[in-house]
Design an enzyme around this catalytic site. Structure first.
Site: not given
Length: 231
Positions: A14, A19, A64, A66, A91, A112
Site C-alpha cells: 500500500y 490513499h 487500516f 477504516n 488524501d 472512511n
C-alpha cells in the site's frame, strides 16, 4: 503540543497508494527534521520531536484506514489532548492533484478514515486536505485511491511532501496560515520576471533615444543657407 496524524494503510503493497499520502507526509517530516526512530504504540507507529520549544507527536495508525479512529483516540487520551490539538493529514479526491487546504472541524465527506476519527474523537480536529484528483466517477474511487501514484504525478507530489515538511513547524505552533504559505512556496513558487512578456515587462524597457531634428523656424546660419543653395 500537537498530535499530527497521517492516514494510510500499513504494509509495503500500500506504500505508494494515493490513499497513503498522509503516511508519506509524516515520513518526509521525520526524515527532514531528524525525528526518530519510529516506535510501535497506540495501534500504530509513533515518533516524538520538537520544533524549538514546540513539542509534536507524529502518528501513523496501523489499524487500516477504516479504523483509524481507534489509534487516534488512544494517542489523544494518552497525551491528554483536546480534539483541537489533533491535526489529520489525508488524501482528498475533491481537490485537484497538488492542491492543499487546511480545515478546522467540519464533516468527513465520506472519507472512511475521517469517518472513523469522527466516531471516536468528534469533529473538531484539524485536517490537512491533500488533493489527489478524482477518477471521474464515484464507482471508480476505491480503485483510484488504492492504486500507486503515476509517474507523471511524482513532481507535484514531491513538491507537496516538501511543502508540508517545511510547514510542519507552523502546524506544531498552531498557525495554519503560515503552514499554508510554506506549502505554497514549494507548490507555487514566485515566478522569475526574466521571461515576462506582459505589459509590466514592456513598461520596463528603456525608451528609444530621440533623434535630433532641425527646427524649421530657427534662424539659419550663413553656412546653412549656402548648403541649401546646392541641394
Amino acid at each position: 503540543m500537537k498530535l499530527i496524524v497521517g492516514l494510510g494503510n500499513p504494509g509495503a503493497k500500500y506504500a505508494g497508494h494515493r490513499h497513503n499520502i498522509g503516511f508519506m507526509c509524516l515520513d518526509r517530516i521525520a526524515q527532514d527534521h531528524s525525528f526518530g526512530p519510529w516506535k510501535s504504540k497506540f495501534q500504530g507507529q509513533v515518533i516524538e520531536g520538537r520544533f524549538g520549544s514546540d513539542r509534536v507527536v507524529l502518528l501513523k495508525p496501523e489499524t487500516f484506514m477504516n479504523n483509524s479512529g481507534q489509534s487516534v483516540i488512544a494517542a489523544a487520551q494518552f497525551y491528554k489532548l483536546e480534539p483541537q490539538d489533533v491535526i489529520v493529514l489525508h488524501d482528498e479526491i475533491d481537490l485537484a492533484p497538488g492542491k492543499v487546504r487546511f480545515k478546522q472541524g467540519g464533516g468527513h465527506a465520506g472519507h472512511n478514515g475521517l469517518r472513523s476519527i469522527h466516531a471516536h474523537l468528534g469533529a473538531d480536529y484539524g485536517r490537512v486536505r491533500l488533493g489527489v484528483g478524482h477518477p471521474g466517477h464515484k464507482d471508480r474511487v476505491p480503485g483510484f485511491v488504492l492504486h500507486d501514484f503515476a509517474k507523471a504525478d511524482q513532481d507535484w507530489l514531491d513538491d507537496v511532501l516538501r511543502g508540508v515538511s517545511d510547514g510542519a513547524q507552523h502546524l506544531a505552533q498552531g498557525d495554519p496560515a503560515k503552514f499554508m504559505n510554506a506549502v505554497a512556496l514549494r507548490v507555487s513558487p514566485p515566478r522569475s520576471g526574466t521571461g515576462d512578456k506582459g505589459p509590466k515587462a514592456e513598461a520596463l524597457k528603456p525608451a528609444p533615444k530621440a533623434t535630433a531634428q532641425p527646427d524649421p523656424e530657427a534662424p539659419r546660419s550663413a553656412l546653412q543657407k549656402l548648403v541649401d543653395r546646392f541641394k
